[in-house]
Design a protein around this motif. Structure first.
Motif, PDB file in Angstrom:
ATOM      1  N   TYR A   1      12.297   3.340   0.937  1.00 39.69           N
ATOM      2  CA  TYR A   1      11.258   2.318   1.088  1.00 39.69           C
ATOM      3  C   TYR A   1      11.792   0.955   0.676  1.00 39.69           C
ATOM      4  O   TYR A   1      12.565   0.842  -0.281  1.00 39.69           O
ATOM      5  CB  TYR A   1      10.059   2.667   0.192  1.00 39.69           C
ATOM      6  CG  TYR A   1       8.933   1.636   0.254  1.00 39.69           C
ATOM      7  CD1 TYR A   1       7.971   1.701   1.245  1.00 39.69           C
ATOM      8  CD2 TYR A   1       8.861   0.590  -0.674  1.00 39.69           C
ATOM      9  CE1 TYR A   1       6.952   0.752   1.321  1.00 39.69           C
ATOM     10  CE2 TYR A   1       7.849  -0.360  -0.608  1.00 39.69           C
ATOM     11  CZ  TYR A   1       6.897  -0.275   0.385  1.00 39.69           C
ATOM     12  OH  TYR A   1       5.895  -1.207   0.462  1.00 39.69           O
TER      13      TYR A   1
ATOM     14  N   SER B   1       0.810  -1.236   0.000  1.00 42.47           N
ATOM     15  CA  SER B   1       0.000   0.000   0.000  1.00 42.47           C
ATOM     16  C   SER B   1       0.834   1.272   0.000  1.00 42.47           C
ATOM     17  O   SER B   1       0.350   2.329  -0.396  1.00 42.47           O
ATOM     18  CB  SER B   1      -0.902   0.019   1.233  1.00 42.47           C
ATOM     19  OG  SER B   1      -0.121   0.243   2.406  1.00 42.47           O
ATOM     20  N   HIS B   2       2.055   1.231   0.510  1.00 37.94           N
ATOM     21  CA  HIS B   2       2.929   2.401   0.663  1.00 37.94           C
ATOM     22  C   HIS B   2       2.270   3.471   1.531  1.00 37.94           C
ATOM     23  O   HIS B   2       2.528   4.669   1.350  1.00 37.94           O
ATOM     24  CB  HIS B   2       3.319   2.989  -0.705  1.00 37.94           C
ATOM     25  CG  HIS B   2       3.485   1.944  -1.765  1.00 37.94           C
ATOM     26  ND1 HIS B   2       2.890   2.012  -2.983  1.00 37.94           N
ATOM     27  CD2 HIS B   2       4.149   0.773  -1.725  1.00 37.94           C
ATOM     28  CE1 HIS B   2       3.172   0.917  -3.675  1.00 37.94           C
ATOM     29  NE2 HIS B   2       3.946   0.149  -2.932  1.00 37.94           N
TER      30      HIS B   2
END
Ligand code: FAD
Ligand code: SF4
Length: 515
Positions: free
Chosen positions: A367, A270-271
């Motif tokens: 990330y 989903s980030h």
């Protein structure tokens, strides 16, 4: 207008990870009497060796939030200083002498201590309000824990589903079961994941561009690249990321949750952790949107349940655990691991392809997804025996979504087993064959995941066996590790020695160890 300092009623402290429009800090605010206080303490960014993207994210989101509050007509004192938060607050309190400081529970034990100490030292009372962003208060979590001999996510998660009536139908779990994990966690076929939806990223606006220029000038030596910055920095952007996720990724969420692929950092995750952790987005909103997608037939139950478990379950669980166990938690080191972090964690300069990929993604984007964090960078540090505080320092620095309340239990507990089994019931220890099964990293790597000794042995596999040997006594009667440890009995003494010798070589080889 705000009166001068002598007649300030409340000084409302808003921290960098508290950019919540509906924060309890703003309850009963009177802009003619109160002032909001925000501070970019540059000393903090230098104390934690933060990556460029993480610094830029916090600064940009804070400045956008301050502008939004001012646009509401609320007075904001915005400080930019080289000092620490506590020192700056103390001198401001001496100058302004408000009748009270209002503060919502901070996300880091050390910050809470320093801010409350500042108030005490100046003799100004403070009102620390519960953070209603979360769906389980610290007190409710402590109560849950008191009723149990052993903490486990699954029981907590079920209680949360019932309490908040999420995915419940007539008092029963939707779809007839609490957990659809067995439908998830596939690996990709040899041809790879196929087309992956492009994530929603944002062109930096003028304000963010100015922040990026500042970060490049001031923090040039800090890790990571900043040119790829595209994170949401306002509540509106955060909502767009959520809508995009629900429409394009949620239907496939979970299915490949543990899978990894070269050149595919985003996959169907989903980030959203970034927006959630800055509080640009509320977990209740996220959960409601996911549940609605299921109710309206836009996403299957397995995907929606898997996602909601992360947000309503894991996220709330680790927060409760952090506050229950701090400050002692930070000092735990159950496996007495003491090696320094190999220096290439900061560059990705290693021949091990899985680590090179995971670290490059991390430094490039701020990330990496959960399995890269847990079963590549985390696993190697566990097997290698890195001091858990050094591992914690790395994770806190490099990820844009890193805030201590969520990062520390995941790193120290789940990935390094330094808490001896509070967060995870067993160490996540595995050989390179796990990575081979879940990714294509091993293709084109110079090591062989099925080899534990010899020059082409996969360092994960060697260190896995070395880990079992080193911790044999501790785990041989452990209910969930005994089977793994029992495999040691199949090794001859000569094989044991060869593993330990190869493990020594790995530790001494630049790019594999710290030599
Ligand atoms: P998704 O895979 O899409 O998951 C959905 C959401 O669920 C996430 O946004 C997050 O809010 C929540 N979530 C999922 N897993 C966890 C978990 N284990 N703990 C808490 N919340 C979870 N998460 C952080 O938010 N900040 C961190 O600093 C952080 N550090 C980690 C360090 C290690 C060593 C490990 C193993 C995990 C860490 N996690 C951290 C948990 C998890 O890896 C990230 O939340 C996730 O990868 C973020 O990407 P995403 O938003 O695409 O998550
Ligand atoms: Fe990583 Fe080992 Fe596979 Fe190489 S062989 S990619 S080091 S798991």
């Amino acid at each position: 207008m705000v009166p001068d300092g002598s007649s300030i009623r409340h000084l409302i402290v808003v921290l960098g990870d508290q950019l919540d429009r509906d924060s309890a800090a703003f309850d009963r605010i009177d802009p003619s009497l109160d002032r909001i206080w925000m501070c970019e303490a540059k000393g903090e960014a230098e104390q934690t060796w933060s990556s460029k993207q993480r610094i830029a994210l916090f600064l940009s989101a804070m400045r956008h939030f301050a502008a939004e509050l001012r646009a509401r007509g609320w007075p904001v004192d915005y400080h930019q200083t080289d000092g620490s938060l506590g020192d700056v607050l103390r001198s401001e309190l001496e100058r302004l002498r408000p009748t009270q400081v209002i503060l919502v529970e901070p996300g880091e034990w050390r910050v809470r201590e320093s801010l409350t100490a500042a108030c005490r030292s100046v003799g100004i009372p403070f009102d620390e309000r519960s953070d209603r962003h979360f769906l389980c208060s610290r007190e409710a979590f402590a109560q849950h824990a008191r009723r149990r001999k052993q903490l486990r996510l699954e029981y907590f998660y079920r209680e949360m589903r019932v309490r908040h009536r999420v995915l419940m139908v007539d008092g029963e779990p939707a779809g007839g079961q609490w957990n659809f994990d067995h439908d998830n966690r596939e690996s990709f076929p040899r041809s790879g994941p196929g087309p992956v939806p492009t994530p929603l990223r944002f062109e930096p606006d003028e304000l963010t561009q100015a922040v990026i220029a500042e970060v490049n000038a001031r923090y040039a030596r800090h890790p990571g690249r900043i040119e790829t910055f595209g994170w949401p920095v306002t509540a509106e952007q955060a909502r767009q990321v959520l809508d995009d996720f629900i429409a394009r990724r949620l239907p496939s969420f979970g299915r490949w949750q543990d899978a990894m692929w070269v050149g595919e950092p985003w996959l169907w995750h989903s980030h959203l952790a970034v927006a959630l952790n800055l509080k640009l987005l509320a977990p209740a909103t996220v959960i409601e949107a996911a549940e609605a997608a299921w109710l309206e037939g836009r996403a299957p139950i397995a995907a929606v349940e898997g996602f909601i478990r992360q947000v309503l379950g894991w996220r709330e669980y680790v927060r409760g655990l952090y506050w229950m166990k701090m400050p002692g938690y930070l000092e735990l080191n159950a496996l007495q691991a003491s090696e320094p972090l190999p220096p290439w964690y900061w560059s990705g300069d290693t021949p091990m392809r899985c680590l090179r990929e995971a670290i490059s993604d991390t430094l490039e984007l701020g990330y990496a997804h959960h399995i890269q964090r847990l079963m590549v960078t985390g696993l190697y540090a566990l097997l290698y025996g890195v001091d858990p505080k050094a591992v914690h320092g790395w994770y806190l620095s490099v990820y844009v979504d890193a805030v201590e309340w969520v990062e520390l239990p995941n790193t120290l507990g789940m990935s390094q087993f330094a808490d001896g089994g509070i967060m995870a019931s067993k160490p996540y220890a595995a050989t390179g064959k796990y990575i081979e099964r879940m990714s294509n990293y091993c293709e084109g790597c110079r090591f062989r995941p099925d080899r534990r000794t010899g020059p082409d042995a996969c360092p994960f596999t060697t260190l896995y066996w070395d880990f079992l040997i080193r911790h044999e006594d501790r785990f041989k009667t452990h209910p969930r590790m005994a089977l793994q440890v029992k495999n040691l009995t199949r090794l001859s003494e000569a094989e044991r020695q060869a593993i330990q010798q190869r493990a020594g070589e790995v530790r001494r080889t630049p790019g594999l160890g710290d030599a």
